[in-house]
Design a protein around this motif. Structure first.
Motif, PDB file in Angstrom:
ATOM      1  N   GLY A 261      32.107  49.899  30.828  1.00  0.00           N
ATOM      2  CA  GLY A 261      31.376  51.070  31.294  1.00  0.00           C
ATOM      3  C   GLY A 261      29.896  50.868  31.515  1.00  0.00           C
ATOM      4  N   ALA A 262      29.397  49.661  31.267  1.00  0.00           N
ATOM      5  CA  ALA A 262      27.948  49.436  31.338  1.00  0.00           C
ATOM      6  C   ALA A 262      27.374  49.741  32.716  1.00  0.00           C
ATOM      7  CB  ALA A 262      27.628  47.996  30.931  1.00  0.00           C
ATOM      8  N   ARG A 263      28.116  49.387  33.775  1.00  0.00           N
ATOM      9  CA  ARG A 263      27.587  49.557  35.143  1.00  0.00           C
ATOM     10  C   ARG A 263      28.601  50.234  36.063  1.00  0.00           C
ATOM     11  NH1 ARG A 263      26.575  43.198  35.349  1.00  0.00           N
ATOM     12  NH2 ARG A 263      28.764  43.495  34.811  1.00  0.00           N
ATOM     13  N   ILE A 264      29.618  50.853  35.466  1.00  0.00           N
ATOM     14  CA  ILE A 264      30.694  51.410  36.285  1.00  0.00           C
ATOM     15  C   ILE A 264      30.202  52.531  37.203  1.00  0.00           C
ATOM     16  CG2 ILE A 264      31.502  53.164  34.634  1.00  0.00           C
ATOM     17  CD1 ILE A 264      34.382  52.312  35.395  1.00  0.00           C
ATOM     18  N   ASP A 265      29.158  53.244  36.788  1.00  0.00           N
ATOM     19  CA  ASP A 265      28.628  54.328  37.624  1.00  0.00           C
ATOM     20  C   ASP A 265      27.983  53.803  38.903  1.00  0.00           C
ATOM     21  OD1 ASP A 265      29.497  56.201  35.830  1.00  0.00           O
ATOM     22  OD2 ASP A 265      27.572  56.404  34.797  1.00  0.00           O
ATOM     23  N   SER A 266      27.693  52.502  38.935  1.00  0.00           N
ATOM     24  CA  SER A 266      27.101  51.892  40.134  1.00  0.00           C
ATOM     25  C   SER A 266      28.156  51.452  41.143  1.00  0.00           C
ATOM     26  CB  SER A 266      26.249  50.676  39.738  1.00  0.00           C
ATOM     27  OG  SER A 266      25.219  51.048  38.856  1.00  0.00           O
ATOM     28  N   VAL A 267      29.434  51.581  40.765  1.00  0.00           N
ATOM     29  CA  VAL A 267      30.533  51.182  41.648  1.00  0.00           C
ATOM     30  C   VAL A 267      31.255  52.446  42.088  1.00  0.00           C
ATOM     31  CG1 VAL A 267      32.639  49.815  41.875  1.00  0.00           C
ATOM     32  CG2 VAL A 267      30.778  49.007  40.395  1.00  0.00           C
ATOM     33  N   GLU A 268      31.178  52.775  43.344  1.00  0.00           N
ATOM     34  CA  GLU A 268      31.771  54.007  43.849  1.00  0.00           C
ATOM     35  C   GLU A 268      33.277  54.032  43.581  1.00  0.00           C
ATOM     36  OE1 GLU A 268      32.113  56.650  47.974  1.00  0.00           O
ATOM     37  OE2 GLU A 268      31.036  54.736  47.981  1.00  0.00           O
ATOM     38  N   GLY A 269      33.701  55.060  42.857  1.00  0.00           N
ATOM     39  CA  GLY A 269      35.123  55.196  42.543  1.00  0.00           C
ATOM     40  C   GLY A 269      35.588  54.375  41.372  1.00  0.00           C
ATOM     41  N   GLY A 270      34.731  53.512  40.827  1.00  0.00           N
ATOM     42  CA  GLY A 270      35.119  52.626  39.735  1.00  0.00           C
ATOM     43  C   GLY A 270      35.623  51.291  40.250  1.00  0.00           C
ATOM     44  N   TYR A 271      35.960  50.402  39.336  1.00  0.00           N
ATOM     45  CA  TYR A 271      36.414  49.060  39.713  1.00  0.00           C
ATOM     46  C   TYR A 271      37.870  49.087  40.187  1.00  0.00           C
ATOM     47  CZ  TYR A 271      32.264  47.399  37.200  1.00  0.00           C
ATOM     48  OH  TYR A 271      30.967  47.183  36.771  1.00  0.00           O
ATOM     49  N   ASP A 272      38.111  48.493  41.328  1.00  0.00           N
ATOM     50  CA  ASP A 272      39.454  48.260  41.852  1.00  0.00           C
ATOM     51  C   ASP A 272      39.326  47.141  42.875  1.00  0.00           C
ATOM     52  OD1 ASP A 272      42.132  48.383  42.359  1.00  0.00           O
ATOM     53  OD2 ASP A 272      42.145  50.399  43.192  1.00  0.00           O
ATOM     54  N   HIS A 273      38.955  45.953  42.380  1.00  0.00           N
ATOM     55  CA  HIS A 273      38.536  44.852  43.244  1.00  0.00           C
ATOM     56  C   HIS A 273      39.177  43.535  42.828  1.00  0.00           C
ATOM     57  CE1 HIS A 273      35.438  47.940  43.696  1.00  0.00           C
ATOM     58  NE2 HIS A 273      35.165  47.408  44.874  1.00  0.00           N
ATOM     59  N   ASN A 274      39.358  42.678  43.818  1.00  0.00           N
ATOM     60  CA  ASN A 274      39.911  41.348  43.617  1.00  0.00           C
ATOM     61  C   ASN A 274      38.784  40.353  43.351  1.00  0.00           C
ATOM     62  OD1 ASN A 274      41.888  39.050  43.965  1.00  0.00           O
ATOM     63  ND2 ASN A 274      40.512  38.637  45.671  1.00  0.00           N
ATOM     64  N   TYR A 275      38.948  39.581  42.288  1.00  0.00           N
ATOM     65  CA  TYR A 275      37.985  38.530  41.950  1.00  0.00           C
ATOM     66  C   TYR A 275      38.523  37.167  42.369  1.00  0.00           C
ATOM     67  CZ  TYR A 275      34.943  41.645  39.302  1.00  0.00           C
ATOM     68  OH  TYR A 275      34.060  42.649  38.957  1.00  0.00           O
ATOM     69  N   VAL A 276      37.626  36.352  42.900  1.00  0.00           N
ATOM     70  CA  VAL A 276      37.960  34.983  43.299  1.00  0.00           C
ATOM     71  C   VAL A 276      37.701  34.095  42.086  1.00  0.00           C
ATOM     72  CG1 VAL A 276      37.480  33.113  44.913  1.00  0.00           C
ATOM     73  CG2 VAL A 276      37.291  35.501  45.674  1.00  0.00           C
ATOM     74  N   LEU A 277      38.755  33.683  41.426  1.00  0.00           N
ATOM     75  CA  LEU A 277      38.621  32.975  40.159  1.00  0.00           C
ATOM     76  C   LEU A 277      38.058  31.571  40.326  1.00  0.00           C
ATOM     77  CD1 LEU A 277      41.985  34.071  38.490  1.00  0.00           C
ATOM     78  CD2 LEU A 277      39.684  34.954  38.010  1.00  0.00           C
ATOM     79  N   ASN A 278      37.341  31.126  39.302  1.00  0.00           N
ATOM     80  CA  ASN A 278      36.778  29.775  39.288  1.00  0.00           C
ATOM     81  C   ASN A 278      37.808  28.777  38.786  1.00  0.00           C
ATOM     82  OD1 ASN A 278      34.304  30.939  39.943  1.00  0.00           O
ATOM     83  ND2 ASN A 278      33.629  31.056  37.820  1.00  0.00           N
ATOM     84  N   THR A 279      39.035  28.933  39.186  1.00  0.00           N
ATOM     85  CA  THR A 279      40.104  28.105  38.650  1.00  0.00           C
ATOM     86  C   THR A 279      40.439  26.966  39.591  1.00  0.00           C
ATOM     87  OG1 THR A 279      41.686  29.659  39.608  1.00  0.00           O
ATOM     88  CG2 THR A 279      41.130  29.946  37.282  1.00  0.00           C
ATOM     89  N   GLY A 280      40.792  25.839  38.990  1.00  0.00           N
ATOM     90  CA  GLY A 280      41.260  24.709  39.771  1.00  0.00           C
ATOM     91  C   GLY A 280      42.771  24.651  39.717  1.00  0.00           C
ATOM     92  N   GLU A 281      43.301  23.439  39.659  1.00  0.00           N
ATOM     93  CA  GLU A 281      44.744  23.273  39.589  1.00  0.00           C
ATOM     94  C   GLU A 281      45.237  23.575  38.174  1.00  0.00           C
ATOM     95  OE1 GLU A 281      46.874  22.521  42.089  1.00  0.00           O
ATOM     96  OE2 GLU A 281      45.166  22.702  43.446  1.00  0.00           O
ATOM     97  N   GLY A 282      46.446  24.111  38.097  1.00  0.00           N
ATOM     98  CA  GLY A 282      47.062  24.348  36.804  1.00  0.00           C
ATOM     99  C   GLY A 282      46.607  25.633  36.143  1.00  0.00           C
ATOM    100  N   LEU A 283      46.957  25.746  34.885  1.00  0.00           N
ATOM    101  CA  LEU A 283      46.701  26.956  34.117  1.00  0.00           C
ATOM    102  C   LEU A 283      45.257  26.985  33.651  1.00  0.00           C
ATOM    103  CD1 LEU A 283      48.567  29.314  33.127  1.00  0.00           C
ATOM    104  CD2 LEU A 283      48.805  28.036  30.994  1.00  0.00           C
ATOM    105  N   GLN A 284      44.544  28.084  33.983  1.00  0.00           N
ATOM    106  CA  GLN A 284      43.125  28.190  33.661  1.00  0.00           C
ATOM    107  C   GLN A 284      42.822  29.568  33.079  1.00  0.00           C
ATOM    108  OE1 GLN A 284      40.981  25.637  34.102  1.00  0.00           O
ATOM    109  NE2 GLN A 284      42.455  24.291  35.111  1.00  0.00           N
ATOM    110  N   LEU A 285      41.751  29.656  32.291  1.00  0.00           N
ATOM    111  CA  LEU A 285      41.326  30.933  31.737  1.00  0.00           C
ATOM    112  C   LEU A 285      40.739  31.795  32.846  1.00  0.00           C
ATOM    113  CD1 LEU A 285      40.835  32.698  29.202  1.00  0.00           C
ATOM    114  CD2 LEU A 285      38.557  31.670  29.073  1.00  0.00           C
TER     115      LEU A 285
END
Length: 371
Positions: A261-285
């Motif tokens: 909730g720290a910055r959710i008011d700055s995002v119209e409608g709240g978060y509903d977005h796809n993130y481009v993960l910093n993942t390589g091959e295989g299982l990643q955090l």
């Protein structure tokens, strides 16, 4: 002679007792339990399976939608509660399509106007989110009864779910055979997805659990970390614009632990977005979620390139479970996935599965406690 007969009798009794105890008390049978959850309006019976790990963690899965109904984990005081949103009866799942805990397909997230072109053929999918196609259409994988096969294992009980999506279902080409296996290993819940097809088709499988690690109240004070340097902005209908934009110095930056909730008011409608993960091959955090009050945390690992963060913006208090009323921001989703609208966005990683190929992905929900 009497002594010999007595010894033989005692040995026989010991074997009978041992075999009897083995058949009724074996860990293999204790850590998977099956019961009837209810009957759909179509007359189909829905079963509920409970998996119990060696650590005592419990996971409940129903065959309708292949949905996670409960994940019960302890807090810092060793008090267990259900940390995902759900209902306590089947009729609420059937009559309230909010995707609680469900398996999503054929295509998780949105496809613009339900249209795409593949191998010079134009396809029109069912549109169920305004003019767009969402989560597989009106009858996505969350609305079907999956075939369940329990896999007994003393250390890691599992449930294999299977579904055949026929050619033309909701407008998609090809007969798609899908299996999703839930495996409970200690405090780790593994989701292994596999699919094959006889025609080229888009595919984007995920799980749509709503998490609340406190078990009640809001998730705005949950601390979230997302391992992503960029996200995909969307238009007014939540379709990606095609851009990939850095999250740095924006409200979308969760590379360090930040309250939801720290910055959710700055995002119209709240978060509903796809993130481009910093993942390589295989299982990643991919992400970590923590509730400071209970001490519970969840790490999310995946082989997928994207993560949809949804802050429960459309929960409106009309759904409930017992005394729990699901108001806005009482749960959040972290859906491992490919990017939305990828069939119409050639610059995104492809989601097309070809005949002769096998789609495979793995996601792990890893639960723990900070004492």
């Amino acid at each position: 002679m009497k002594k010999s007969n007595y010894a033989i009798t005692m040995i026989s009794l010991t074997l009978i007792i041992a075999l009897g105890l083995g058949s009724c008390c074996s860990p293999k049978q204790q850590n998977i339990q099956k019961e009837v959850f209810g009957t759909l309006s179509t007359g189909e019976t829905v079963d509920l399976y409970t998996l119990t790990s060696t650590t005592g963690m419990k996971v409940k899965i129903m065959t309708f939608g292949g949905a996670l109904v409960a994940i019960e984990t302890p807090d810092k005081n060793d008090s267990s509660t259900n940390v995902i949103l759900g209902f306590d009866n089947l009729s609420d799942y059937e009559n309230n399509r909010v995707f609680f805990g469900a398996l999503i397909g054929r295509y998780g997230n949105r496809i613009a106007k339900g249209k795409f072109t593949l191998d010079n053929v134009d396809y029109q999918l069912v549109t169920n989110d305004g003019e767009n196609h969402l989560h597989g259409g009106e009858k996505g994988f969350d609305r079907v009864v999956w075939q369940a096969t329990p896999i007994e294992n003393a250390e890691a009980p599992a449930l294999k779910l299977s579904y055949l999506s026929p050619d033309g279902e909701q407008g998609y080409p090809g007969n798609l055979n899908v299996t999703v296996t839930y495996t409970l290993k200690g405090n780790d819940l593994h989701l292994d997805y596999e699919a094959t097809t006889d025609k080229a088709t888009p595919i984007n499988l995920t799980n749509h659990s709503f998490y609340n690690l406190a078990g009640e109240g809001t998730i705005l004070d949950h601390e979230l970390t997302i391992n992503a340097a960029a996200y995909t902005p969307v238009d007014s209908t939540l379709i990606p614009t095609g851009e990939i934009v850095a999250v740095e110095e924006t409200p979308f930056d969760f590379n360090t632990p930040t309250a939801v909730g720290a910055r959710i008011d700055s995002v119209e409608g709240g978060y509903d977005h796809n993130y481009v993960l910093n993942t390589g091959e295989g299982l990643q955090l991919a992400a970590k979620l923590k509730d400071p009050k209970s001490g519970r945390y969840m790490e999310l690992l995946t082989t997928q390139p994207g993560l949809q963060f949804y802050s429960g913006n459309f929960l409106d208090g009309t759904q409930s479970c017992g005394q729990r009323v699901y108001n806005i921001h009482t749960g959040l989703c972290l859906e491992t996935q490919h990017f939305p609208d990828s069939p119409n966005q050639p610059q995104f990683p492809t989601t097309i599965l070809q005949p002769g190929e096998t789609f495979q992905s793995t996601t792990i929900m890893r639960f723990g406690v900070h004492k």
